[in-house]
Design a protein around this motif. Structure first.
Motif, PDB file in Angstrom:
ATOM      1  N   THR A  72       4.191  10.258   9.273  1.00 22.99           N
ATOM      2  CA  THR A  72       3.441  10.056   8.040  1.00 22.99           C
ATOM      3  C   THR A  72       3.437  11.336   7.227  1.00 22.99           C
ATOM      4  OG1 THR A  72       1.269   9.586   7.101  1.00 22.99           O
ATOM      5  CG2 THR A  72       1.285  10.568   9.293  1.00 22.99           C
ATOM      6  N   SER A  73       3.474  11.191   5.919  1.00 25.25           N
ATOM      7  CA  SER A  73       3.378  12.383   5.075  1.00 25.25           C
ATOM      8  C   SER A  73       1.941  12.577   4.625  1.00 25.25           C
ATOM      9  CB  SER A  73       4.289  12.197   3.854  1.00 25.25           C
ATOM     10  OG  SER A  73       3.942  10.991   3.194  1.00 25.25           O
ATOM     11  N   LYS A  74       1.062  11.682   5.101  1.00 29.08           N
ATOM     12  CA  LYS A  74      -0.272  11.667   4.518  1.00 29.08           C
ATOM     13  C   LYS A  74      -1.330  12.437   5.300  1.00 29.08           C
ATOM     14  CE  LYS A  74       1.344   7.449   2.614  1.00 29.08           C
ATOM     15  NZ  LYS A  74       1.429   6.003   2.790  1.00 29.08           N
ATOM     16  N   ILE A  75      -1.100  12.638   6.564  1.00 26.34           N
ATOM     17  CA  ILE A  75      -2.031  13.474   7.326  1.00 26.34           C
ATOM     18  C   ILE A  75      -1.236  14.372   8.254  1.00 26.34           C
ATOM     19  CG2 ILE A  75      -4.051  11.951   7.348  1.00 26.34           C
ATOM     20  CD1 ILE A  75      -3.211  10.874   9.996  1.00 26.34           C
TER      21      ILE A  75
ATOM     22  N   PHE B 119      -4.426   5.626   7.523  1.00 26.24           N
ATOM     23  CA  PHE B 119      -3.086   6.148   7.834  1.00 26.24           C
ATOM     24  C   PHE B 119      -2.968   6.528   9.280  1.00 26.24           C
ATOM     25  CE2 PHE B 119      -3.928   7.651   3.460  1.00 26.24           C
ATOM     26  CZ  PHE B 119      -3.115   6.710   2.854  1.00 26.24           C
ATOM     27  N   ARG B 120      -1.940   6.067   9.909  1.00 25.25           N
ATOM     28  CA  ARG B 120      -1.584   6.722  11.146  1.00 25.25           C
ATOM     29  C   ARG B 120      -0.089   6.630  11.364  1.00 25.25           C
ATOM     30  NH1 ARG B 120      -4.414   3.159  15.950  1.00 25.25           N
ATOM     31  NH2 ARG B 120      -2.875   1.505  15.964  1.00 25.25           N
ATOM     32  N   GLY B 121       0.617   6.406  10.268  1.00 22.76           N
ATOM     33  CA  GLY B 121       2.057   6.452  10.326  1.00 22.76           C
ATOM     34  C   GLY B 121       2.664   5.468  11.294  1.00 22.76           C
ATOM     35  N   GLU B 122       2.077   4.291  11.384  1.00 25.39           N
ATOM     36  CA  GLU B 122       2.569   3.321  12.344  1.00 25.39           C
ATOM     37  C   GLU B 122       3.157   2.091  11.723  1.00 25.39           C
ATOM     38  OE1 GLU B 122       0.611   3.202  16.700  1.00 25.39           O
ATOM     39  OE2 GLU B 122      -0.512   2.308  15.060  1.00 25.39           O
ATOM     40  N   ALA B 123       2.870   1.884  10.431  1.00 24.26           N
ATOM     41  CA  ALA B 123       3.217   0.606   9.833  1.00 24.26           C
ATOM     42  C   ALA B 123       4.722   0.372   9.833  1.00 24.26           C
ATOM     43  CB  ALA B 123       2.662   0.518   8.420  1.00 24.26           C
ATOM     44  N   LEU B 124       5.481   1.321   9.276  1.00 25.79           N
ATOM     45  CA  LEU B 124       6.918   1.083   9.169  1.00 25.79           C
ATOM     46  C   LEU B 124       7.577   0.993  10.540  1.00 25.79           C
ATOM     47  CD1 LEU B 124       8.068   3.121   6.045  1.00 25.79           C
ATOM     48  CD2 LEU B 124       7.705   0.653   6.300  1.00 25.79           C
ATOM     49  N   ALA B 125       7.142   1.862  11.454  1.00 25.88           N
ATOM     50  CA  ALA B 125       7.711   1.817  12.810  1.00 25.88           C
ATOM     51  C   ALA B 125       7.449   0.455  13.440  1.00 25.88           C
ATOM     52  CB  ALA B 125       7.099   2.925  13.663  1.00 25.88           C
TER      53      ALA B 125
ATOM     54  N   GLU C 138       0.826  -1.209   0.000  1.00 22.85           N
ATOM     55  CA  GLU C 138       0.000   0.000   0.000  1.00 22.85           C
ATOM     56  C   GLU C 138       0.861   1.261   0.000  1.00 22.85           C
ATOM     57  OE1 GLU C 138      -2.958  -0.415   3.077  1.00 22.85           O
ATOM     58  OE2 GLU C 138      -4.219  -1.643   1.757  1.00 22.85           O
ATOM     59  N   ASN C 139       1.964   1.216   0.747  1.00 18.98           N
ATOM     60  CA  ASN C 139       2.856   2.377   0.741  1.00 18.98           C
ATOM     61  C   ASN C 139       3.419   2.630  -0.662  1.00 18.98           C
ATOM     62  OD1 ASN C 139       2.557   3.063   3.398  1.00 18.98           O
ATOM     63  ND2 ASN C 139       4.442   2.056   4.098  1.00 18.98           N
ATOM     64  N   ALA C 140       3.739   1.537  -1.360  1.00 20.63           N
ATOM     65  CA  ALA C 140       4.286   1.681  -2.717  1.00 20.63           C
ATOM     66  C   ALA C 140       3.265   2.359  -3.626  1.00 20.63           C
ATOM     67  CB  ALA C 140       4.684   0.314  -3.273  1.00 20.63           C
TER      68      ALA C 140
ATOM     69  N   LEU D 205      13.088   9.363   9.138  1.00 26.97           N
ATOM     70  CA  LEU D 205      11.887   9.695   9.917  1.00 26.97           C
ATOM     71  C   LEU D 205      10.764   8.677   9.769  1.00 26.97           C
ATOM     72  CD1 LEU D 205      11.207  13.522   9.695  1.00 26.97           C
ATOM     73  CD2 LEU D 205      11.512  12.109  11.744  1.00 26.97           C
ATOM     74  N   CYS D 206      10.707   8.029   8.603  1.00 26.04           N
ATOM     75  CA  CYS D 206       9.535   7.186   8.346  1.00 26.04           C
ATOM     76  C   CYS D 206       9.434   6.018   9.314  1.00 26.04           C
ATOM     77  CB  CYS D 206       9.492   6.722   6.891  1.00 26.04           C
ATOM     78  SG  CYS D 206      10.697   5.460   6.483  1.00 26.04           S
ATOM     79  N   PHE D 207      10.538   5.731  10.026  1.00 20.59           N
ATOM     80  CA  PHE D 207      10.472   4.632  10.989  1.00 20.59           C
ATOM     81  C   PHE D 207      10.073   5.081  12.391  1.00 20.59           C
ATOM     82  CE2 PHE D 207      13.425   3.156   7.693  1.00 20.59           C
ATOM     83  CZ  PHE D 207      12.716   2.039   7.285  1.00 20.59           C
TER      84      PHE D 207
END
Ligand code: ADP
Ligand code: MG
Length: 609
Positions: free
Chosen positions: A79-82, A96-102, A34-36, A72-74
């Motif tokens: 997140t750059s999305k919200i 999105f909540r910017g948690e997946a990669l972390a 999904e990120n891709a 930062l993405c980790f």
């Protein structure tokens, strides 16, 4: 007393979050894919080893990240999305909540290479259990490659919990398919243990479905399309005859993300009711576009469930869209009737209760009036509106919205007018079982028993609805003794049985007196008929959980129509075909059998070669 509350260190917090986000290799694959897509990739590769336990890697040609972003993405909530809570509702996509990669980085050994087109060099980052091991520059292609190695290396309990390789692999493939099915404009490759398993070129949606499920899959599908102010629906649904015994390909996508939705699923299956045999499942690929502010997203990255603010309206629209699709497509290639392609729901008052459709009754109408029928022989007049079911009741729209009523009627009328398309009417019998008749696009075969079952069923429903049972008095009333369990069952459904046309009175001790039988069944033995009826009723009840009335009507229709084997006169055949096409669902019998098919001119020509 000393203070005892501590703030958890980041890596511990991340591991806890990972427990929610990353349950198995497939969840990591889903997040990376999904990120891709979110990064605007037009080509995406998924590479796994050992069912994702050793490696899950996604390589994309998307936007890539700057060196700082790459680091930062980790971080949690990066997140750059919200950027504001408000954005959660304004997004086209969700989750999105910017948690997946972390989270993934907390429970795996991860290596990322990423390069933006405007940068000379790529960034390479290695992280193990949230700890950055390396952060340097390297050379790489534009885009991002993330390799997740040894998932759960630091959480052995989780690793043990994983299922057999075949199972975990199938979960990964399912995630891959879900993403591929919403992005036909992106090419995808899937490698398993270094072998290229699937390559999906950029294409149309229908071709993409073929790509995922096999080259001829598309032939089993018909399009569905509906535009309203509540939701836009598009996609494909399986032709009823291809419904399968196992729950097959059933996909809802909302704003390009896969979701599960039991209520909408019910709308779809109820649109198929009576079109497919009990316990079989239709396939569907349905894409919904909904204004994000009407979606109540549970903001959880792995949640595939959403709630719509207008669920009842969505239900009705979904069901109607599918019915319309059957109307316009399942017989279209054979009969080519015109259907008003778009219904306007824009004035639909979505706060109203949605009613189950009911059927209008014409009490003077007998589907089996044949030789002695008043119908003039020779010229064939297609049945007119008076037998049409009452579609407009489906939405119970008040008088003040006549345009909508009209539109519903127009669709129905198109269906009812079908026999008019039959040209140069001639009918032939074959094997005492089938009617053959030429239609515009070929030769139509009609199974008489199945057709009679359909006609009889709808007639019975109309009679019941109208409290006008059609009954034939018996010359000599018949005394019927049943077994105790049959007797009890008959007692339970006595009112419904009478509504079907049985004139029957309890006579104590499992004994009943039958004074009349439903029209068309009057020549049958009362005891036989009752026993058979109760038996199919019981069976339907167990298997299909049908409503009492529907169940009895279905059972009786079947019992009346089952033993059919004789030659019909031309008038009788005309009459059956006419009645059949005034039914709401001429193509299938109530028990899900095929009533008719058309051998097209092309097919016939092919056979002549
Ligand atoms: P989210 O997708 O919810 O924003 P993630 O943890 O999945 O959170 O990703 C964090 C951020 O990292 C994204 O918002 C995006 O900016 C960046 N990112 C992740 N994967 C990619 C990728 N494949 N290409 C470009 N940027 C990416
Ligand atoms: Mg993400």
């Amino acid at each position: 007393m000393t203070d005892i509350i501590k703030i958890l260190p980041d890596n511990v917090a991340n591991q806890i979050a990972a427990g929610e986000v990353v349950q198995r290799p497939a969840s990591a694959a889903k997040e990376l894919l999904e990120n891709a897509i979110d990064a605007g990739a037009t080509d995406v590769q998924l590479i796994i080893k050992d069912a994702g336990k050793t490696l899950i890697q996604v390589v994309d040609n998307g936007a890539g990240m700057s060196d700082t972003d790459a680091r930062l993405c980790f971080e949690r909530h990066s997140t750059s999305k919200i950027s504001e809570a408000h954005d959660l509702f304004a997004l086209r996509t969700f989750g999105f909540r910017g948690e997946a990669l972390a989270s993934i980085a907390a429970v795996a050994q991860l290596e990322m290479k990423t390069k933006r087109a405007d940068m000379e060099l790529a960034t390479l980052i290695q992280i193990e259990g949230s700890e950055v091991k390396q952060h340097t520059q390297c050379s790489a292609a534009n885009g991002t490659s993330i390799a997740v190695k040894n998932l759960f290396f630091n959480v052995p309990a989780r690793r043990k919990f994983l299922k057999a390789d075949a199972t975990e692999t199938s979960y990964i493939i399912e995630e891959f398919n879900r993403v591929a099915l919403v992005h036909p404009e992106v090419s995808f490759s899937y490698y398993n243990n270094t072998k290229l398993v699937t390559r999906l070129e950029k294409t149309t949606l229908r071709q993409r479905i073929n790509g995922v499920f096999g080259s001829s899959y598309g032939e089993k599908l018909i399009p569905v399309e509906e535009k309203t102010n509540v939701v836009n629906i598009s996609g494909f649904i399986g032709k009823p005859e291809f419904a399968r015994k196992t729950r097959g390909e059933q996909y809802f996508f909302v704003n390009n993300r896969f979701i599960k939705h039991a209520f909408l699923h019910h709308a779809v299956t109820s649109a198929y009711a009576e079109m497919i045999p009990d316990k079989s499942f239709p396939s569907y690929f349905i894409y919904l576009a909904v204004d994000p502010k009407n979606i109540d997203v549970n903001i959880h990255p792995t949640k595939t469930e959403v709630k719509f603010s207008d669920e009842k309206a969505m239900y009705a629209i979904m069901k109607s869209a599918i019915r319309k699709s059957f109307g316009s497509f399942s017989i279209t290639p054979t009969i080519d009737f015109e259907v008003e392609r778009s219904m306007d729901f824009s004035n639909l008052d979505t706060s109203r209760e949605i009613k189950i459709p009911t059927i209008k009754v014409n009490p003077d109408y007998n589907p089996f009036q044949t030789t002695n029928s008043a119908r003039p022989s020779g010229s064939y007049t297609p049945p007119k509106d008076k037998n049409l079911p009452n579609w407009e009741k489906l939405y119970d729209i008040p008088e003040t919205q006549p345009e909508i009523d009209q539109k519903f009627n127009r669709v129905e009328k198109a269906e009812a007018d079908m026999p008019e398309e039959i040209t140069g009417i001639s009918f032939f019998m074959f094997a005492k079982k089938y009617i053959l008749t030429p239609v515009k696009s070929g030769l139509m075969f009609i199974d008489i028993a199945h057709a009679r079952e359909r006609i009889c069923y709808e007639q019975l429903l109309r009679n019941m609805e109208n409290h006008q049972p059609m009954s034939q008095g018996l010359l000599f009333p018949q005394r019927v003794v049943l077994t105790p369990s049959e007797g009890e069952l008959l007692g339970d459904v006595l009112n419904e049985i009478r509504a079907l046309g049985f004139d029957v009175e309890p006579f104590g001790q499992n004994t009943f007196v039958v004074n009349g039988l439903p029209t068309d069944a009057e020549n049958q033995d009362a005891k036989d008929l009752l026993e058979h009826l109760l038996e199919s009723y019981k069976k339907n009840q167990l298997e299909a959980h049908l409503d009492k009335k529907l169940n009895l009507a279905r059972s009786l229709a079947k019992n009346i129509s089952v033993k059919f084997s004789r030659n019909l006169t031309t008038e009788e055949m005309q009459s059956i075909v006419g009645e059949l096409f005034s039914c709401t669902m001429p193509e299938t019998s109530p028990s899900g059998k095929k009533v008719l098919f058309v051998m097209t001119g092309e097919e016939i020509e092919k056979k002549m070669k």
